[in-house]
Design an enzyme around this catalytic site. Structure first.
Site: not given
Lengths: 282, 282
Positions: A12-13, A75, A154, A186, A188
C-alpha cells in the site's frame, strides 16, 4: 521453501493497506505475509498514473526478492492505475482491491445506483465505473473524491463533528442521486465506517473492499493449490513489515489497526528496486 | 553563461515553495529561476530526517545540472532536516526559510514569547527553537504541528468555518501561553494568513518567512557580486518549472499563486539523481 510456505506480498502507499492485511490474517491465519508500506512517498491519491505505475513496479520488484507466491495491491489508487499492467508483467497471481469491491457492490445494490468515495486518483481513473459497467452496463455510477478523509483519519478525528461536517459535504451529491450502495474506495475509509453509516443512514449499504479482497485471495489460493496448511506443531504464520520511511507514525497507526507488535518494521530503499527508467527529463 | 546570469535554484516538496519563488520574483525581478517541486513524494511534513535528507540531496544534484548560482530550500521541513548538511556539501550558497523567519520573529516580539505553527517534521526537529535560542536564550518558544492545514489549503478551504474551527483547536495552547508573535512555519500557511489573523487577533504578529528569505537572498547575492542586472534591451528573467509528478494539481495551484503561465512545467525522474545509497535493507 515450498510454494505453499511462501509469503503473500501485500503493499500500500502507507498504513491504510493494513486493513487489508488484517482481513487476510483473519480469514487465512496460517498464511505468511510480507507487507510493504510506501511511507516515504505516501499519499498516492493525488499523483499521476505514470508515477503510481513506477512506484508499484519498484515495490513488486522488492516483494519478488522475498519470494512471494502472490501479490495483493492493497491500495485503491495503485490498483486503479497499475493492476492491469503489473498483472501482465508478473508470472504469479496479482490481485487488487477494486474488483472484489465492485463485485460486492454489484451484488448488494437493488436500485442499480452505486456511489464510490475514494481519492482523487482513483475517482479520476474511472476504474470502479469500468469494472461495474462490465458486470452490468445498466448500473448508474457516481464517484466523489474525498481528499481530506485520509489526513483526518491520520489525525485521529474519526468520530469528530468536523469530520462529520466534511463527510456531509462530500456525500451530498451522492445522496441526491439516490444511491443505495456506497463503496469505501480507499483503505483508510473503513476507519470512518460508523461516522459514514450515521451520515448515510440505514438505507445505504457500505461496501468495504478489504474484506472481499481477502475472500477473493482465499479462493484463488485454493484453486491453485497454493494455500499454506500449518502442520501440527509447525511454525505459526510469520508477518514481516517493511516501509520506505521509518517515521514513528507507521508504528503508532499500525498498532491501532493490528493486534500484533510491529516494532520490528524494517526500512528499505525502495527507489533502488526495479530501476529501468532512464535518467533525465521526459 | 556568466555567474550573474546563472539561475537561482528554488525547491520545495510541492507547490508551497512557490510562495517563496513569488517573493524572489517580486524583490529581484531580473533574476532567472529554476523551480523544482517534488510532487511525486509530497508531502514531506510527516517523514523522517533520513528520508528528507535523501530527497533533498537528489534535488540539489538535479539543480546543479541547471548550473544554479545559489539554492533556496523553500520548504520548512527540508530546511529543518537538511540545510546544515547540504550547505557543507555544496560550494555555492544554500539558504533555507528558517533562519530568515526566526530573525524576523526575534525582531518583532516584545514579550519574548514566540509561537511556531508548522508540519510535524519541522516541529519535531526543534530547529526554530534552536535558531531562536541562539539569537536570545531568554526567548520562550512554543511549537504546534498542524497536519491538516496543507490538505485544507489544497482543498481550497482557506476561508471556511471548518478550517477556522481546526485552526482554533491548533492554536489554543499557543494563545494560552501568551505569545505575541507567531511564525507561519510552512510555505502553505501564508495562504491562511487572513483566517489566522482573525483567529489570533490584532495583538499577535504573524511572520511569513517567504518574504524574509527573499530579503536574505538579495543581501547575499549583492554581497557576493552575483546579482543579475538586466541589460537595456536584454532578455527578461526566465522562469523554469520542474516537478517529479505532472498531476494537474500543480498547474492549477501554481496558477492561483503566480501571475505567470506554468504550462511549460516539465517532469523529471528525480530518483535517478544523486543516487549514492546502496540497494537493500538498512
Amino acid at each position: 521453501m515450498s510454494v505453499e510456505d511462501a509469503p503473500i506480498g501485500v503493499f500500500d502507499s502507507g498504513v491504510g493497506g493494513l486493513t487489508v492485511a488484517r482481513e487476510i490474517m483473519r480469514q487465512m491465519p496460517d498464511e505468511n505475509i510480507v507487507y510493504f508500506g510506501d511511507t516515504a512517498r505516501v499519499p498516492y491519491g493525488n499523483k499521476s498514473k505514470t508515477t503510481i505505475l513506477r512506484f508499484s513496479r519498484q515495490i513488486v520488484s522488492f516483494l519478488r526478492t522475498k519470494q512471494v507466491k502472490a501479490i495483493v495491491i492493497a491500495c485503491n489508487t495503485a490498483s486503479a492505475h497499475a493492476l492491469d499492467i503489473i498483472e501482465k508483467e508478473q508470472d504469479i497471481p496479482v490481485i487488487g482491491v477494486i474488483r472484489a469491491g465492485a463485485r460486492t457492490a454489484a451484488a448488494a445494490t437493488e436500485n442499480g445506483r452505486i456511489g464510490i468515495i475514494a481519492t482523487r486518483g482513483t475517482i479520476d481513473s474511472g476504474v470502479y465505473e469500468e469494472v461495474l459497467r462490465h458486470i452490468d452496463p445498466g448500473f448508474q455510477i457516481f464517484g466523489k473524491a474525498c481528499p481530506l478523509f485520509v489526513p483526518l483519519v491520520e489525525e485521529g478525528l474519526t468520530h469528530d463533528f468536523i469530520t462529520e461536517e466534511i463527510a456531509r459535504r462530500y456525500v451530498k451529491d451522492l445522496q441526491y442521486k439516490g444511491i443505495d450502495t456506497m463503496i469505501l474506495g480507499c483503505t483508510h475509509y473503513p476507519l470512518l465506517r460508523s461516522l459514514l453509516k450515521k451520515v448515510m443512514g440505514d438505507d445505504v449499504t457500505l461496501v468495504n473492499p478489504a474484506y472481499e479482497t481477502a475472500v477473493e485471495l482465499l479462493e484463488l489460493l485454493e484453486q491453485k493449490g497454493m494455500r499454506r496448511k500449518r502442520q501440527p506443531g509447525g511454525p505459526p504464520a510469520e508477518y514481516r513489515f517493511y516501509v520506505s520511511d521509518l517515521a514513528a507514525q507507521f508504528q503508532e497507526f499500525a498498532g491501532s489497526i493490528l493486534p500484533y507488535d510491529v516494532a520490528e518494521t524494517q526500512q528499505i530503499d525502495i527507489e533502488s528496486y526495479g530501476q529501468e527508467t532512464e535518467r533525465g527529463e521526459k
